[in-house]
Design an enzyme around this catalytic site. Sequence first.
Site, PDB file in Angstrom:
ATOM      1  N   CYS A 168     -33.325  55.009  -5.328  1.00 13.52           N
ATOM      2  CA  CYS A 168     -33.182  55.645  -6.638  1.00 13.52           C
ATOM      3  C   CYS A 168     -32.693  54.693  -7.727  1.00 13.52           C
ATOM      4  O   CYS A 168     -32.887  54.955  -8.909  1.00 13.52           O
ATOM      5  CB  CYS A 168     -32.250  56.844  -6.516  1.00 13.52           C
ATOM      6  SG  CYS A 168     -32.786  57.963  -5.208  1.00 13.52           S
ATOM      7  N   HIS A 180     -31.741  58.385 -13.424  1.00 10.43           N
ATOM      8  CA  HIS A 180     -32.609  58.710 -12.294  1.00 10.43           C
ATOM      9  C   HIS A 180     -32.730  60.229 -12.221  1.00 10.43           C
ATOM     10  O   HIS A 180     -31.726  60.950 -12.281  1.00 10.43           O
ATOM     11  CB  HIS A 180     -31.998  58.149 -11.003  1.00 10.43           C
ATOM     12  CG  HIS A 180     -32.540  58.790  -9.780  1.00 10.43           C
ATOM     13  ND1 HIS A 180     -33.882  58.798  -9.486  1.00 10.43           N
ATOM     14  CD2 HIS A 180     -31.931  59.484  -8.769  1.00 10.43           C
ATOM     15  CE1 HIS A 180     -34.072  59.458  -8.360  1.00 10.43           C
ATOM     16  NE2 HIS A 180     -32.907  59.886  -7.903  1.00 10.43           N
ATOM     17  N   ASN A 219     -37.968  64.794  -7.698  1.00  8.49           N
ATOM     18  CA  ASN A 219     -37.284  63.507  -7.604  1.00  8.49           C
ATOM     19  C   ASN A 219     -38.252  62.488  -6.998  1.00  8.49           C
ATOM     20  O   ASN A 219     -38.593  62.584  -5.821  1.00  8.49           O
ATOM     21  CB  ASN A 219     -36.035  63.682  -6.722  1.00  8.49           C
ATOM     22  CG  ASN A 219     -35.285  62.391  -6.479  1.00  8.49           C
ATOM     23  OD1 ASN A 219     -35.807  61.294  -6.665  1.00  8.49           O
ATOM     24  ND2 ASN A 219     -34.048  62.524  -6.044  1.00  8.49           N
TER      25      ASN A 219
END
Lengths: 340, 76
Positions: free
Chosen positions: A120, A261, A291
């Site tokens: 990430c 993120h 995500n």
Amino acid sequence: MNSDLVPSAFLSGISAHLPEQVETNQDLDAEFPDWNMSKIGAKTGIFERRIAAESETAADLAFRAARKLFSSGICNESEVDFLIFCSQTPDHIAPATSCILQSRLGLPSTCGAVDVNVGCSGFVYSLALARGLICSGQCEKVMILTAETYSKIISKDDRSNRALFGDAAAATLVSSQCLAGSFPTYRIGLSVLGTDGTGAPHLIVESGGFRQPSSSGKKPLLFMNGPEVFSFTLKVVPQVLNQLLERAGLSLDDIDLIVPHQANAHMLNFLRESIGIAPEKFVIDLADCGNTVSSSIPLALTRHANLFLKAPPRRMILLGFGVGLSWGATLLTCEYPNAL
Amino acid sequence: MNREGFFKLLEEILEEQSDSIAGDEELSQFSGWDSLGMVAFIGVADNKLGVSIAPADLVNAESVGDLLALVAAKLD
């Protein structure tokens, strides 16, 4: 030294690619009828995500993103002198997937190529590495390919992680010159990077390497302890942001936009409150993609490209955090078109 | 913050009706006490109460009273 003589690195172009297959919350609802997906969706801010086909790898997605970037005319294949492939779902253990992509994309054999296994925070790390290559005079055009297919390392029974993650890729050009293209050009500034490996067990794919080989019968599957990862985020990310601002001699008021993120809206809203920044200055944009790990920041940036070309934020901060545990923050300053 | 104020926050986190939590409930009876609920509890404790709650302590908490004790210990 005269600041005009200090080499700079510029974020000059970004393209993204998403796989075709869409998995909606309704699809997950049908698979897990005892689970309230509409409630989960309302909290996470994720309503659908893209899933790579069975034979489609992160390299395939990255290839498409890179092709799109070349099609934009910002540069051609022969000009790329370094390729960074940032992924935790590579094609093979060896060789590095970046080597395979150098060939597939028709990049020159004088082009360096390396894989970066960061999740990430991978985009922020890759920008820092690209900046280093350029500012040291080693390279003039570095292509960063972030690509993940987490869907391949999430168990079909793991409804929580399936609800959060989506597959995607992005191609980003970092150059030594300010180039005008379909995305505003940003000077890449300071980065603050960090790591806390004691948190490794909280977000991990334990099997499939050589500590727990696939031959042991254990499938390589993602495990995430959400509360632990969130607790780390809430503790570390505001500190990292303050460190970056302090090193740059800026205050939060000097920042027009923060692009974190895109973990999930639930976490990000708490993080935004903790940082103390207005919602309009803090990007949360993952409703239809989830995500996407290292591609989440460049993907969010591409979605704002048209808006940015009309009214570019003067200063942006990118915040990456997650698996590792690992984190990074980078300052971007608009160079073209000139900020208002 | 008094007990009632804490229960109100918990009702919001768990998406339970107002004045439904009295303090003697087991956490397992709340559908909202899952991973996202724990994340919300950590976030609210940090942002609204100014206390940092360790996730490991949440895993061990079995009742509303345990959560109250956790926060109270941090506020002392």
